[in-house]
Design a protein around this motif. Structure first.
Motif, PDB file in Angstrom:
ATOM      1  N   SER A 166       0.833  -1.207   0.000  1.00  0.00           N
ATOM      2  CA  SER A 166       0.000   0.000   0.000  1.00  0.00           C
ATOM      3  C   SER A 166       0.861   1.248   0.000  1.00  0.00           C
ATOM      4  O   SER A 166       0.640   2.183  -0.770  1.00  0.00           O
ATOM      5  CB  SER A 166      -0.934   0.001   1.217  1.00  0.00           C
TER       6      SER A 166
ATOM      7  N   VAL B 143      -5.153  -2.479  -2.706  1.00  0.00           N
ATOM      8  CA  VAL B 143      -4.941  -3.353  -1.543  1.00  0.00           C
ATOM      9  C   VAL B 143      -6.236  -3.734  -0.832  1.00  0.00           C
ATOM     10  O   VAL B 143      -6.183  -4.455   0.164  1.00  0.00           O
ATOM     11  CB  VAL B 143      -3.936  -2.749  -0.525  1.00  0.00           C
TER      12      VAL B 143
ATOM     13  N   SER C 129      -4.084   3.292  -4.388  1.00  0.00           N
ATOM     14  CA  SER C 129      -3.558   2.376  -3.368  1.00  0.00           C
ATOM     15  C   SER C 129      -4.674   1.690  -2.598  1.00  0.00           C
ATOM     16  O   SER C 129      -4.579   0.496  -2.294  1.00  0.00           O
ATOM     17  CB  SER C 129      -2.605   3.102  -2.416  1.00  0.00           C
ATOM     18  N   THR C 130      -5.759   2.398  -2.312  1.00  0.00           N
ATOM     19  CA  THR C 130      -6.874   1.795  -1.569  1.00  0.00           C
ATOM     20  C   THR C 130      -7.539   0.696  -2.387  1.00  0.00           C
ATOM     21  O   THR C 130      -7.806  -0.396  -1.873  1.00  0.00           O
ATOM     22  CB  THR C 130      -7.903   2.871  -1.167  1.00  0.00           C
TER      23      THR C 130
END
Length: 199
Positions: A66, A128, A124-125
């Motif tokens: 992340s 991951v 990134s959210t």
């Protein structure tokens, strides 16, 4: 960066376990905790230190990529937006009193930091979230039953039993948390960086 993420997990994971237990009680778990300290005490009494660190490996597996995804996306987006003049693209007024070198630390546009923070937080959210769902299930085995021995087994079981959509459960709340956090933290970081260069 990765070692810092691992170090952070030592403080974060017990709090994360306690938070999830409190959130699940009354729904998936019977109401048994009166407050946060009560969760820590009961989990420790029932499972020892291992109970408080349930999902530690899954948290490391989630946080390390992340952070790498966030920072690389942020820098790529920031450079792209500076190169293509974000304000001109959106018809916004040019910044007054600038050095006209948008790539120098002192003259970077805060609007670019905001936009790049939103993009980095989103990418990134989303990337991951499958690991986050698996981590949550691993840490909450009292509510979900036996879900697998590790994060990868949990992911495999989720995909096998529920399909790919299961990997993106909770994505909206995750974005509602990560986007403001990304923007606020990066704008503050960049402003402190500017002040340190000037002094």
């Amino acid at each position: 960066g990765s070692l810092a993420d691992v170090g952070q997990c030592f403080g974060w994971v017990p709090s994360d376990v306690a938070t999830q237990r409190r959130q699940l009680q009354g729904g998936l778990l019977p109401a048994q905790y009166r407050h946060g300290r009560d969760v820590f005490r009961q989990v420790y009494e029932e499972n020892g230190i291992r109970g408080l660190y349930r999902g530690f490996g899954a948290t490391v597996v989630r946080n390390t990529p992340s952070s790498a995804i966030w920072w690389s996306t942020y820098e790529l987006t920031k450079n792209f937006l500076h190169d293509h003049d974000l304000r001109r693209i959106f018809g916004l007024r040019a910044r007054p009193n600038t050095l006209m070198d948008a790539t120098s630390v002192e003259d970077e546009d805060p609007l670019v930091h905001v936009a790049a923070g939103v993009v980095a937080g989103t990418v990134s959210t989303v990337a991951v979230n499958p690991l986050d769902v698996a981590k949550t299930r691993l840490q909450s085995t009292d509510a979900f039953g036996s879900v697998g021995k590790n994060v990868f087994a949990v992911l495999f079981n989720m995909l096998k039993n529920e399909g790919p959509r299961a990997c993106f459960k909770g994505i909206t709340p995750a974005l509602l948390v990560s986007l403001p956090y990304s923007v606020i933290s990066i704008v503050l970081y960049e402003q402190v960086k500017k002040m340190s260069v000037r002094s």
